[in-house]
Write a protein that holds these residues in place. Structure first.
Motif, PDB file in Angstrom:
ATOM      1  N   ILE A  14       0.860  -1.174   0.000  1.00  0.00           N
ATOM      2  CA  ILE A  14       0.000   0.000   0.000  1.00  0.00           C
ATOM      3  C   ILE A  14       0.899   1.227   0.000  1.00  0.00           C
ATOM      4  CG2 ILE A  14      -1.760   1.291   1.265  1.00  0.00           C
ATOM      5  CD1 ILE A  14      -2.526  -1.493   2.527  1.00  0.00           C
ATOM      6  N   LEU A  17      -0.031   8.062  -2.092  1.00  0.00           N
ATOM      7  CA  LEU A  17       0.181   8.779  -3.340  1.00  0.00           C
ATOM      8  C   LEU A  17       0.680  10.206  -3.132  1.00  0.00           C
ATOM      9  CD1 LEU A  17      -2.721   7.505  -5.596  1.00  0.00           C
ATOM     10  CD2 LEU A  17      -0.328   6.802  -5.547  1.00  0.00           C
ATOM     11  N   GLN A  41      -8.790  -1.757   5.282  1.00  0.00           N
ATOM     12  CA  GLN A  41      -8.967  -0.301   5.238  1.00  0.00           C
ATOM     13  C   GLN A  41      -8.221   0.368   6.392  1.00  0.00           C
ATOM     14  OE1 GLN A  41     -10.700   1.615   2.723  1.00  0.00           O
ATOM     15  NE2 GLN A  41      -9.396   3.098   3.784  1.00  0.00           N
ATOM     16  N   ILE A  44      -4.677   0.703   5.398  1.00  0.00           N
ATOM     17  CA  ILE A  44      -4.534   1.816   4.453  1.00  0.00           C
ATOM     18  C   ILE A  44      -4.545   3.141   5.211  1.00  0.00           C
ATOM     19  CG2 ILE A  44      -5.703   3.077   2.589  1.00  0.00           C
ATOM     20  CD1 ILE A  44      -6.658   0.254   1.591  1.00  0.00           C
ATOM     21  N   GLU A  58      -4.907   9.864  -0.550  1.00  0.00           N
ATOM     22  CA  GLU A  58      -4.996   8.909  -1.645  1.00  0.00           C
ATOM     23  C   GLU A  58      -3.939   7.820  -1.497  1.00  0.00           C
ATOM     24  OE1 GLU A  58      -4.638  11.667  -4.929  1.00  0.00           O
ATOM     25  OE2 GLU A  58      -6.785  11.494  -5.274  1.00  0.00           O
ATOM     26  N   TRP A  59      -4.323   6.633  -1.877  1.00  0.00           N
ATOM     27  CA  TRP A  59      -3.468   5.473  -1.771  1.00  0.00           C
ATOM     28  C   TRP A  59      -3.571   4.670  -3.057  1.00  0.00           C
ATOM     29  CZ3 TRP A  59      -5.914   0.837  -2.447  1.00  0.00           C
ATOM     30  CH2 TRP A  59      -7.308   0.857  -2.322  1.00  0.00           C
ATOM     31  N   ALA A  60      -2.655   3.740  -3.208  1.00  0.00           N
ATOM     32  CA  ALA A  60      -2.696   2.803  -4.328  1.00  0.00           C
ATOM     33  C   ALA A  60      -1.973   1.537  -3.902  1.00  0.00           C
ATOM     34  CB  ALA A  60      -2.021   3.389  -5.562  1.00  0.00           C
ATOM     35  N   HIS A  62       0.698  -0.663  -5.116  1.00  0.00           N
ATOM     36  CA  HIS A  62       1.760  -0.601  -6.120  1.00  0.00           C
ATOM     37  C   HIS A  62       2.413  -1.940  -6.403  1.00  0.00           C
ATOM     38  CE1 HIS A  62       2.649   4.000  -6.131  1.00  0.00           C
ATOM     39  NE2 HIS A  62       1.486   3.686  -6.666  1.00  0.00           N
ATOM     40  N   GLU A  74      -4.234  -0.448  -9.819  1.00  0.00           N
ATOM     41  CA  GLU A  74      -3.730   0.073  -8.543  1.00  0.00           C
ATOM     42  C   GLU A  74      -4.821   0.293  -7.500  1.00  0.00           C
ATOM     43  OE1 GLU A  74      -1.651   3.618  -9.922  1.00  0.00           O
ATOM     44  OE2 GLU A  74       0.242   2.539  -9.689  1.00  0.00           O
ATOM     45  N   TRP A  75      -6.075   0.312  -7.919  1.00  0.00           N
ATOM     46  CA  TRP A  75      -7.175   0.564  -6.988  1.00  0.00           C
ATOM     47  C   TRP A  75      -8.223  -0.539  -7.071  1.00  0.00           C
ATOM     48  CZ3 TRP A  75      -5.238   4.325 -10.322  1.00  0.00           C
ATOM     49  CH2 TRP A  75      -4.416   5.267  -9.702  1.00  0.00           C
ATOM     50  N   ASP A  77     -10.961  -3.346  -5.894  1.00  0.00           N
ATOM     51  CA  ASP A  77     -11.999  -3.405  -4.878  1.00  0.00           C
ATOM     52  C   ASP A  77     -11.439  -4.182  -3.677  1.00  0.00           C
ATOM     53  OD1 ASP A  77     -14.373  -5.296  -3.779  1.00  0.00           O
ATOM     54  OD2 ASP A  77     -15.150  -3.322  -4.346  1.00  0.00           O
ATOM     55  N   LEU A  78     -11.498  -3.577  -2.501  1.00  0.00           N
ATOM     56  CA  LEU A  78     -10.912  -4.210  -1.310  1.00  0.00           C
ATOM     57  C   LEU A  78     -11.613  -5.513  -0.946  1.00  0.00           C
ATOM     58  CD1 LEU A  78     -10.133  -1.126   0.964  1.00  0.00           C
ATOM     59  CD2 LEU A  78      -8.645  -2.309  -0.667  1.00  0.00           C
TER      60      LEU A  78
END
Length: 178
Positions: A14, A17, A41, A44, A58-60, A62, A74-75, A77-78
């Protein structure tokens, strides 16, 4: 037939950004095995809270390990990430290989996999020979005739409604085409 190892190490990296855009690599590898969506979550949120950049939101993802190509982009669905990790923990790499091969999402992957999976074998031909024996195809064939069966040709015919993928543990995983 070889046995499938079901231990999995599904991890995601995680990244924050805001830090990434500022030229700083800030993130964390997270083991997803056994996590709920809320727990993922929280991980994150912890990465963002510890960011060297103020107000990081914002996160991604990677990078990832153990998902065998199931995670796209990069995003993701959790919920899908957690479901994929759960399925891989239960069924091993075979479910991930199958899902990536058919382009599956998490909904119904477990059921579809159960219907399609034929096991891990040293070779596809070994699967064909053993299956023919198991279901009685050869019961009435005299021994001196069995010696002349062209198993390579039989396996080629069966490959039209099956597919195989190499296993990281050696051999192949065999699936029925659905």
């Amino acid at each position: 037939m070889t046995t499938t190892q079901t231990s999995a190490d599904c991890r995601v990296y995680i990244a924050c950004l805001a830090a990434y855009n500022a030229g700083v690599l800030h993130g964390k590898w997270v083991d997803v095995d056994g996590l709920t969506v809320d727990e993922l979550q929280e991980e994150i949120n912890a990465v963002l809270a510890a960011s060297p950049e103020e107000g990081a939101e914002e996160w991604a993802i990677h990078d990832h390990e153990g998902f065998h190509g199931l995670i796209k982009g990069e995003w993701p669905d959790l919920q899908e990430v957690c479901t994929f990790a759960e399925l891989i923990a239960e069924h091993g790499e075979a479910v991930a290989i199958y899902g990536a091969h058919i382009g599956a999402d998490a909904d119904g992957l477990g059921d579809s996999f159960q219907d399609a999976y034929c096991g891990q074998w040293d070779s596809f031909q070994e699967y064909v020979e053993q299956t023919c024996d198991d279901i009685g195809y050869l019961e009435n064939v005299p021994e001196h005739i069995k010696f002349h069966i062209d198993w390579e040709s039989v396996a080629r015919e069966w490959s039209y409604d099956h597919f195989e993928e190499e296993s990281t543990e050696g051999g192949v995983h065999v699936f029925r085409s659905c």
